[in-house]
Design an enzyme around this catalytic site. Sequence first.
Site, PDB file in Angstrom:
ATOM      1  N   GLU A   1      -5.052  -3.845  -1.521  1.00 55.00           N
ATOM      2  CA  GLU A   1      -6.392  -3.516  -1.768  1.00 55.00           C
ATOM      3  C   GLU A   1      -6.853  -2.292  -0.969  1.00 55.00           C
ATOM      4  OE1 GLU A   1      -5.725  -6.738   1.492  1.00 55.00           O
ATOM      5  OE2 GLU A   1      -4.900  -6.086  -0.355  1.00 55.00           O
TER       6      GLU A   1
ATOM      7  N   CYS B   1       9.765   1.727   3.992  1.00 52.56           N
ATOM      8  CA  CYS B   1      10.501   0.643   4.367  1.00 52.56           C
ATOM      9  C   CYS B   1      12.035   1.091   4.501  1.00 52.56           C
ATOM     10  CB  CYS B   1      10.446  -0.453   3.168  1.00 52.56           C
ATOM     11  SG  CYS B   1      11.278  -0.007   1.638  1.00 52.56           S
TER      12      CYS B   1
ATOM     13  N   LYS C   1      -1.087  -7.728  -8.671  1.00 49.21           N
ATOM     14  CA  LYS C   1      -2.001  -7.765  -7.529  1.00 49.21           C
ATOM     15  C   LYS C   1      -1.838  -6.615  -6.485  1.00 49.21           C
ATOM     16  CE  LYS C   1      -2.730  -8.906  -3.714  1.00 49.21           C
ATOM     17  NZ  LYS C   1      -3.299  -7.894  -2.640  1.00 49.21           N
TER      18      LYS C   1
ATOM     19  N   PHE D   1       0.809  -1.189   0.040  1.00 48.33           N
ATOM     20  CA  PHE D   1      -0.032   0.058   0.070  1.00 48.33           C
ATOM     21  C   PHE D   1       0.862   1.275  -0.049  1.00 48.33           C
ATOM     22  CE2 PHE D   1       0.967  -0.457   4.406  1.00 48.33           C
ATOM     23  CZ  PHE D   1       1.201   0.927   4.979  1.00 48.33           C
TER      24      PHE D   1
ATOM     25  N   GLU E   1       9.428  -3.408  13.330  1.00 49.76           N
ATOM     26  CA  GLU E   1       8.855  -2.235  12.574  1.00 49.76           C
ATOM     27  C   GLU E   1       7.646  -1.653  12.974  1.00 49.76           C
ATOM     28  OE1 GLU E   1       9.250  -1.345   7.717  1.00 49.76           O
ATOM     29  OE2 GLU E   1       8.532  -3.305   8.452  1.00 49.76           O
TER      30      GLU E   1
ATOM     31  N   SER F   1       5.649  -7.033   4.367  1.00 48.84           N
ATOM     32  CA  SER F   1       6.280  -7.427   5.627  1.00 48.84           C
ATOM     33  C   SER F   1       6.993  -8.667   5.447  1.00 48.84           C
ATOM     34  CB  SER F   1       5.126  -7.659   6.888  1.00 48.84           C
ATOM     35  OG  SER F   1       4.326  -8.844   6.304  1.00 48.84           O
TER      36      SER F   1
END
Length: 499
Positions: A176, A281, A173, A149, A384, A226
Amino acid sequence: MQELTHYINGAHVKGTSGRFADVYNPATGEVQAKVPLANAEEMAHAVAVAEAAQPEWAAVNPQRRARVMMKFVDLLNRDMDKLAEALSREHGKTFPDAKGDVQRGLEVVEYCIGAPQLLKGEFTDSAGPGIDMYSMRQALGVTAGITPFNFPAMIPMWMFAPAIACGNAFILKPSERDPSVPLMLAELMEEAGLPKGILQVVNGDKEAVDAILDHPVIQSIGFVGSTPIAEYIYGRGCSNGKRVQCFGGAKNHMIIMPDADLDQAADALIGAGYGAAGERCMAISVAVPVGEETADRLIEKLVPRIEALKVGPYTAGNDVDYGPVVTAAAKANILRLVETGVAQGAELVVDGRNFQLQGYEDGFFVGPHLFDRVTKDMDIYKHEIFGPVLSCVRAKTYEEALGLAMDHEYGNGTAIFTRDGDTARDFANRINIGMIGINVPIPVPLAYHTFGGWKKSAFGDLNQHGPDAFKFYTRTKTITSRWPSGIKEGAAFNFKAMD
């Protein structure tokens, strides 16, 4: 309410699974759209379309494929503001940051215009008597990417641009949580001249991911997210015989030496720690000042800068430093970890727990936090946080500071601020982390180098973009060719040298 679609065979296609996910406006907390969640049958249909279209695309010469990328760059520049606005509306990041998201993806597309050069093989004349030897790089077939995202424009382009430039078809993909921009990118690719079926966007959750991992036609998979999910995708994808690259979590340290320009270091920490609400990240989430005096001076410079940060919706334009986090669940997890840090004894120097924005009380805003005297056994150091939380871990010596970064399970990025060339050189040579900044807080390589971490931040032996991308999305075929010219030999039963 808007109902989003998949993008298959050059058309927007409604979902048929009957399952949907809510897409929020993070600034208001309101549901602004619903996105369909594909099942295995819908994914299989998209793969079948891609499989049928790919051979003809692979047969197009690399120069013509590169021209599609050239046109795509033009269209990205034309629609930059439109893309950034849609990205901000669903993700929450500021408008300038959203434009940066698109721009860094665009730069990889520009690199892919060099596909004719990057796909060249090698040739050896007269490797043996009458024998020539050469290699070629050929497309894999149908490839796929599962993207996060936090960069809904950049990371999809990091994956599909080189894959398609190499002659592959690509199944995307996207997350969402903010799916609109990937759908817009697919439209622009076809406007640029890409044949239908080469880039498909299939929205979904774990069911769609598993369908990608298990489908026998899909040859390679890229993932960013992740670490636990990266490990899952890497293990299951590899066990199914696929080529897989997965990039996971991070806990990026920035070491501040006593000789550093502390104003420069403090400014760098503000941008790298709190930009995009810490949802990067490559965000710096751990500051490691060396020496008590350095730490005290650094905290003194950080506090007023943090307290002056402007938090608000992207609609406020350049008057906002960062926006909301992506979901209510993300906000709750950040605040939970902050409470854990307090409970475990860290000193909360700047407390953003009670942050409220008038008129946006239901939005997913998190105030900035600064912890001091964090130790490596604390959860806020080990995990994190992915939010606007900076932790200060004081080190007595350079060696102790170096050891903190080297011993952490993540190895995505790191930085050192110093005026001493010997220290910087030693740091760069010894540190076991993939991307290094020297007086640079977020050392994201440019498109013609490669991006990738070490340790539990990355799985697979090839990085994203740069030359590695063209290796990842192709196979090397080596041909040994002989055209006899009066050479008389009997049958050979021994493995022998050609010369």
